[in-house]
Every structure is written in C-alpha cells, then in structure tokens.
Enzyme design. Structure first.
Site, short mmCIF file in Angstrom:
data_model
loop_
_atom_site.label_atom_id
_atom_site.label_comp_id
_atom_site.label_asym_id
_atom_site.label_seq_id
_atom_site.Cartn_x
_atom_site.Cartn_y
_atom_site.Cartn_z
N CYS A 194 -10.08 49.93 -40.54
CA CYS A 194 -8.98 49.35 -39.76
C CYS A 194 -7.75 50.25 -39.77
CB CYS A 194 -8.62 47.97 -40.31
SG CYS A 194 -9.99 46.78 -40.21
N HIS A 195 -7.36 50.74 -40.96
CA HIS A 195 -6.16 51.56 -41.05
C HIS A 195 -6.37 52.81 -41.90
CE1 HIS A 195 -4.78 47.42 -40.18
NE2 HIS A 195 -3.98 48.04 -39.34
N GLY A 196 -7.63 53.09 -42.25
CA GLY A 196 -7.94 54.36 -42.89
C GLY A 196 -7.64 54.45 -44.37
N PRO A 209 -2.92 53.74 -46.25
CA PRO A 209 -1.72 52.90 -46.45
C PRO A 209 -1.84 51.83 -47.54
CG PRO A 209 -2.95 52.13 -44.55
CD PRO A 209 -3.65 53.37 -45.02
#
Length: 230
Positions: A194-196, A209
């Site tokens: 989703c956001h790495g 993150p």
C-alpha cells in the site's frame, strides 16, 4: 258490624307492622354504623404538633423555610440522578463487554508441525491476521546480527521471539493498518504494497513510512509441537 271490626283489625296490624319496621331499621343502621367504624372518634394530635404546622393550609412564609424546602428537593433530585447515572453506566459497561464468540477466540492453539521451515502461515485471531513464521537457521543468524543502531524502532531479535525458529507477529502494518505480504520486500520478511513499508524476518521496520515494528502478541509454547497465542 263485622265490617267495622275487620277494618279496625287491619289498621291495628298495619300500625304494628310499621312500628316494627321502623324499629328494625334503626337496629340495622346501628349495626352498620358499628361494623363500618363510622362511629369512632378521630384522635386529635394537635397538642403534640409544632405551632408552625398546626394549620394544614399554611404556606412557608420566611426565606429560611423556603430554602429548607428547596434544599430538600435538590438533595432528593441529586440522589435520584446519581442512582439513574449509576444504572446507565452499568448498562453501558455491560454492553461494551466482549461477546461469547469473541471470548471464544481470545486464544488460538496452533500445531507447529503443519508449518514447514522457511514458510509463513496466516491465521485469524481476534479479527486480525496472525503471521506464524518458521525461520531457517540462516534467517535467525541474519536477524541476530543486525545492529539496533540501524533500526527505526530498536529491538534485538531475542526481544521479539521466545524460540528463535518461530516468529509470531500480528499481520497489520503499523502505518495505516494494511496487511503486509509475507516473504517479500527488500529484507525478505514482510512487505506492505500500500505505501511501501519493508520489514525484515524479525518483523522490524527497515524501510518505508511505518513508524513501528510489527506487534508481537502474547504467546507461549506449552509443548514442543504446540503454540498458544493469547
């Protein structure tokens, strides 16, 4: 002559009957009065009453008397309100208690023989994904060799496992709650597409993150082949 005598006899009988009925009526009324206790005298407690309450129609005239009544009403309302609030709080707390099906899922027992070495298996526990990873000796050695100074959320590998070969973590990314993919990412542990966010084989955040490592739930090994989580 006979007719006159008959009339006199009828009048005499009528007078006697009327007198008897009146007498019996008085007796009946007397009995009813006694049985109904309507002849009892109401006791008078006036000598024992305070002067301020002798007159039942009297109103509170002074400020102090009105204050006392106001305080009494406020106090009674406060006590009633406290009991009502207590009932509402108890009902609310009871409604927030865990249901029977949730309590049944409070613990999960897993047979470790079903998980081959080098694989990560996902279970559902308390409505969340649970990752059980059977680590290889090389993975254990690699994770033990990581310096905590390199980590965003510093934890040694030994702090996160009970048995080195078994990693138990909740499969929820600590960034926005997504579910990471096992055996993926730059460190071969878990990867959240989703956001790495990249996690290593100890569930520690290494890149991306996410601010924290994957959560390690309470667990134990009652015997060599069984894992109990919860």
């Amino acid at each position: 002559m006979m007719k006159a005598v008959s009339c006199a006899l009828v009048r005499s009988n009528a007078q006697a009957l009327s007198t008897g009925l009146r007498a019996s009526g008085v007796a009946v009324n007397a009995v009813a009065t006694r049985q109904g206790h309507t002849d009892l005298q109401v006791p008078d407690f006036s000598p024992y009453r305070r002067d301020s309450v002798q007159d039942a129609r009297r109103r509170n005239q002074t400020t102090e008397e009105r204050k006392a009544f106001s305080y009494l009403m406020v106090g009674a309302g406060a006590v009633g309100g406290a009991y009502a609030a207590k009932g509402l709080v108890n009902a609310f707390v009871s409604s927030m208690s865990a249901t029977a099906d949730v309590l049944a899922m409070a613990k999960i027992e897993i047979k470790l023989a079903d998980i081959p070495e080098g694989k990560s298996v996902t279970f559902k526990w308390r409505g969340k994904p649970l990752f059980i990873r059977h680590r290889t000796p090389s993975e254990i050695q690699t994770e033990r060799g990581v310096a905590t100074s390199e980590l965003r959320d510093p934890q040694t590998d030994d702090q996160r496992v009970i048995k080195p070969e078994w990693l138990v973590v909740i499969g929820v990314c600590t960034h926005l709650g997504c579910v990471p993919i096992a055996n993926a990412g730059d460190w071969g542990g878990y990867y959240c597409p989703c956001h790495g966010s990249h996690y290593d084989a100890s569930g520690r955040i290494r890149k991306g993150p996410a601010p924290l490592n994957l959560e390690v739930p309470t667990h134990e090994f009652p015997d060599e082949g069984t894992l109990v989580v919860g």
